[in-house]
Design a protein around this motif. Structure first.
Motif, PDB file in Angstrom:
ATOM      1  N   GLU A  76       0.826  -1.206   0.000  1.00 31.86           N
ATOM      2  CA  GLU A  76       0.000   0.000   0.000  1.00 31.86           C
ATOM      3  C   GLU A  76       0.863   1.261   0.000  1.00 31.86           C
ATOM      4  O   GLU A  76       1.731   1.412   0.862  1.00 31.86           O
ATOM      5  N   ALA A  77       0.624   2.128  -0.969  1.00 38.16           N
ATOM      6  CA  ALA A  77       1.314   3.408  -1.002  1.00 38.16           C
ATOM      7  C   ALA A  77       0.491   4.525  -0.371  1.00 38.16           C
ATOM      8  O   ALA A  77       0.970   5.638  -0.216  1.00 38.16           O
ATOM      9  N   SER A  78      -0.740   4.223   0.019  1.00 40.30           N
ATOM     10  CA  SER A  78      -1.651   5.233   0.546  1.00 40.30           C
ATOM     11  C   SER A  78      -1.126   5.872   1.827  1.00 40.30           C
ATOM     12  O   SER A  78      -0.589   5.183   2.709  1.00 40.30           O
ATOM     13  N   TYR A 433     -10.709   5.997  -6.501  1.00 38.69           N
ATOM     14  CA  TYR A 433      -9.853   6.975  -7.173  1.00 38.69           C
ATOM     15  C   TYR A 433      -8.408   6.503  -7.188  1.00 38.69           C
ATOM     16  O   TYR A 433      -7.748   6.488  -8.227  1.00 38.69           O
ATOM     17  N   TYR A 434      -7.916   6.094  -6.010  1.00 39.90           N
ATOM     18  CA  TYR A 434      -6.512   5.720  -5.892  1.00 39.90           C
ATOM     19  C   TYR A 434      -6.237   4.343  -6.487  1.00 39.90           C
ATOM     20  O   TYR A 434      -5.292   4.171  -7.262  1.00 39.90           O
ATOM     21  N   GLY A 435      -7.087   3.361  -6.153  1.00 39.74           N
ATOM     22  CA  GLY A 435      -6.790   1.995  -6.541  1.00 39.74           C
ATOM     23  C   GLY A 435      -7.192   1.623  -7.953  1.00 39.74           C
ATOM     24  O   GLY A 435      -6.484   0.865  -8.625  1.00 39.74           O
ATOM     25  N   ASP A 436      -8.314   2.176  -8.424  1.00 35.10           N
ATOM     26  CA  ASP A 436      -8.851   1.753  -9.719  1.00 35.10           C
ATOM     27  C   ASP A 436      -8.652   2.779 -10.833  1.00 35.10           C
ATOM     28  O   ASP A 436      -8.603   2.390 -12.013  1.00 35.10           O
ATOM     29  N   SER A 437      -8.564   4.047 -10.484  1.00 35.05           N
ATOM     30  CA  SER A 437      -8.505   5.072 -11.521  1.00 35.05           C
ATOM     31  C   SER A 437      -7.086   5.617 -11.728  1.00 35.05           C
ATOM     32  O   SER A 437      -6.429   5.315 -12.726  1.00 35.05           O
ATOM     33  N   TRP A 438      -6.605   6.366 -10.755  1.00 35.82           N
ATOM     34  CA  TRP A 438      -5.324   7.050 -10.916  1.00 35.82           C
ATOM     35  C   TRP A 438      -4.168   6.066 -11.087  1.00 35.82           C
ATOM     36  O   TRP A 438      -3.449   6.088 -12.098  1.00 35.82           O
ATOM     37  N   ALA A 439      -3.974   5.170 -10.132  1.00 34.78           N
ATOM     38  CA  ALA A 439      -2.823   4.267 -10.167  1.00 34.78           C
ATOM     39  C   ALA A 439      -2.902   3.254 -11.311  1.00 34.78           C
ATOM     40  O   ALA A 439      -1.887   2.681 -11.705  1.00 34.78           O
ATOM     41  N   GLN A 440      -4.081   3.036 -11.846  1.00 36.53           N
ATOM     42  CA  GLN A 440      -4.242   2.114 -12.971  1.00 36.53           C
ATOM     43  C   GLN A 440      -4.300   2.846 -14.310  1.00 36.53           C
ATOM     44  O   GLN A 440      -4.533   2.220 -15.353  1.00 36.53           O
ATOM     45  N   GLU A 441      -4.079   4.166 -14.276  1.00 39.98           N
ATOM     46  CA  GLU A 441      -4.147   5.007 -15.483  1.00 39.98           C
ATOM     47  C   GLU A 441      -5.491   4.879 -16.183  1.00 39.98           C
ATOM     48  O   GLU A 441      -5.603   4.983 -17.405  1.00 39.98           O
ATOM     49  N   ASN A 442      -6.547   4.687 -15.369  1.00 42.32           N
ATOM     50  CA  ASN A 442      -7.903   4.581 -15.891  1.00 42.32           C
ATOM     51  C   ASN A 442      -8.578   5.948 -15.807  1.00 42.32           C
ATOM     52  O   ASN A 442      -9.562   6.140 -15.092  1.00 42.32           O
ATOM     53  N   TYR A 443      -8.039   6.908 -16.531  1.00 41.91           N
ATOM     54  CA  TYR A 443      -8.553   8.277 -16.525  1.00 41.91           C
ATOM     55  C   TYR A 443      -7.963   9.010 -17.721  1.00 41.91           C
ATOM     56  O   TYR A 443      -6.985   8.557 -18.336  1.00 41.91           O
TER      57      TYR A 443
END
Length: 554
Positions: A76-78, A433-443
């Motif tokens: 976890e980087a959070s 936001y953190y796990g599925d979007s930003w860190a996965q480049e899903n945006y």
């Protein structure tokens, strides 16, 4: 005053105090703990009164608005995770803190290592470990002695996991333990800052039992730090007690500390007023609200530090239209960053890719010159890119950082509208936001914060190398890769600073992703009982060992 700024001022009129968390802000090397320009006289830093010698005992009561989804420090980087278990673990080295230490210093001292040295070209580093250090007395480790084997187990685990921590030690080609109290790192290329690298909270040392799966690291933590994790009820509370076998003599002073998960900022304020909280950290408060709290609560003090958490616009360079440099530069020029600081924060500084107070960083003045607020030029660049009438996009945002970040996203939305970019904000919870979007480049475009890095090299290698552990913007520039790797080999301080600054100019003008806007000042409210609070922006919580309460909290 711009039209967008005028509209946003109407939006934020009467905004309530918004609490984030201490892990979301911090200072940086070269910045003082005191901010002489922060609001009115009442909201300037109020010094700690001389309460005499530290008194042992007492429980520190704290609150945070959100909780970790896992306690695993390597998966976890959070900030939520590392803030939750930072005082439980130790590292080989740590950043100094204390009454006479400059806030946010990058000077390191021994933690689990007592001494260390490097060979002439800084490709081999040897660390001599403390003897007699014990892990917490919890099964299955049961208070056994820490040895070099635990360092080997930890580094081996990190090298099998993806993530930011792997980037930090990607140059480690070999790790040897000639005896129980010595470890030697061999590096593929010189790194004059490797002792600082090992002070990173992502590199906490685990017992071998944990790396072998005998400890559920999602829900528990066993380390050698000043505090023991007694219990964790997700989204409710964390209970920690003093480690009776801590290796630093006479520390910690506290009997323990409790953290209540309290999402509502107004509830946190009420608890502070009633004396149920001793410390409320990471506040985003305007000067009038600070003055009100200080006037209402006897003995309440404010600590305000220059920030190192960067506000960011994230642009996915693999997605149209942000695969075009002119579009990315247009977005950068469209944002009234100084207006945002003035309108939404208690203070702050413009920043480039590296926080401005770090060695080798660009000054805020130069950042402003390289990326001025220039809507007309932004429109010209959009026209050159084939978007004379602008375009529409969805911008992902989370409310997990608190309400001020949402207001910042709305400001960006309105500034972009002024140049023809119609942004629709999609709100997500922090985990999504953190796990599925930003860190996965899903945006395509997103707005948020970036965890405070601890050196210029960490910013550059983790976010801008094509294979960087936090390269979540799709940056892939062979020339930039070469520049970043080359700066690691430069031993002359002035020459290296010049190389780091040239890299940042290149990123701003030729890469323009992510777009770093500014670092904002962080604020902490302390009750009159709290003494010895000297934080560091690495959010390791190691400094909690120095906190004490007047009369032991009675």
């Amino acid at each position: 005053m711009s039209t967008a700024r005028s509209r946003t001022r109407l939006l934020i009129a009467g905004v309530a105090v918004v609490a984030t968390t201490s892990a979301c802000f911090g200072g940086a090397s070269g910045q003082s703990g005191a901010n002489d320009n922060a609001g009115s006289s009442a909201s300037a830093n109020l010094p700690e009164e001389d309460a005499g010698d530290p008194v042992p005992g007492g429980i520190l009561e704290m609150a945070t608005p959100s909780d970790a989804r896992s306690l695993d420090p390597h998966r976890e980087a959070s900030y939520n995770t590392h803030g939750a278990i930072g005082s439980v673990y130790s590292r080989l080295t740590a950043f100094k803190t204390g009454e006479d230490v400059e806030y946010g210093t990058t000077e390191v001292e021994g933690d689990l290592a007592e001494e260390w040295e490097a060979n002439e070209d800084s490709t081999e580093w040897t660390f001599h470990l403390r003897e007699g250090v014990k892990f917490h007395n919890k099964p299955p480790v049961n208070g056994r002695e820490f040895t070099s084997a635990d360092v080997l187990c930890t580094i081996d685990r990190i090298q099998t996991l993806p993530g930011h921590q792997l980037t930090l030690i990607s140059d480690v080609t070999d790790l040897a333990a000639p005896d129980d109290y010595t470890v030697t790192f061999s590096l593929a290329s010189p790194n004059v800052d490797f002792d600082r690298v090992l002070a990173n909270p992502f590199l906490v040392i685990l017992p071998c039992e944990a790396t072998e799966g005998d400890v559920d690291l999602d829900t528990d933590a066993i380390g050698t730090g000043a505090f023991v994790l007694d219990s964790w009820t997700r989204d409710r509370e964390r209970v920690l007690s003093a480690n009776p076998d801590y290796f630093i003599e006479d520390r910690p002073y506290l009997d323990g500390y409790h953290v209540t998960i309290m999402p509502d900022a107004q509830s946190q304020q009420a608890a502070l007023r009633s004396g149920k909280l001793d410390l409320m950290a990471g506040l985003s408060i305007d000067a009038r609200q600070v003055d009100t709290l200080l006037s209402q609560v006897e003995g309440l003090r404010l600590r305000q530090e220059g920030g190192s958490t960067q506000t960011r616009i994230y642009l996915n360079t693999n997605e149209e239209p942000f695969d075009d440099l002119n579009v990315r530069r247009a977005v950068a020029l469209a944002i009234d960053r100084e207006g945002m600081i003035e309108g939404l924060r208690a203070g702050g500084s413009l920043t480039g890719p590296v926080t401005p107070s770090f060695e080798g960083a660009l000054t805020s003045e130069e950042v402003g010159e390289l990326t001025p607020y220039d809507p007309e030029q932004a429109k010209e660049l959009l026209a050159e890119a084939g978007f004379p009438d602008g375009f529409s996009a969805e911008m992902k945002v989370t409310d997990g950082y608190g309400g001020t970040v949402v207001k910042e996203a709305q400001w960006v939305q309105q500034d972009l509208a002024e140049v023809g970019i119609d942004v629709d904000i999609k709100m997500e919870d922090y985990a999504t936001y953190y796990g599925d979007s930003w860190a996965q480049e899903n945006y395509t475009i997103a707005y948020g914060l970036q965890t405070p890095m601890l050196s210029a090299d960490e910013y550059l290698t983790s976010e801008y190398l094509s294979d960087g552990g936090r390269n979540w913007n799709g940056v892939d520039d062979p020339k930039l890769d070469e520049m970043i790797k080359e700066q690691r080999t430069i031993t002359d301080a002035a020459e290296r600073d010049a190389a780091l600054q040239e890299i940042q100019r290149y990123i701003i003008t030729e890469v323009a992703a992510p777009l770093s806007l500014y670092v904002y000042d962080g604020q902490t409210m302390l009750s009159g009982a709290v003494q010895g609070y000297y934080p560091h922006p690495d959010y390791s919580s190691r400094e909690y060992m120095d906190i004490w309460l007047v009369d032991g909290g009675e």
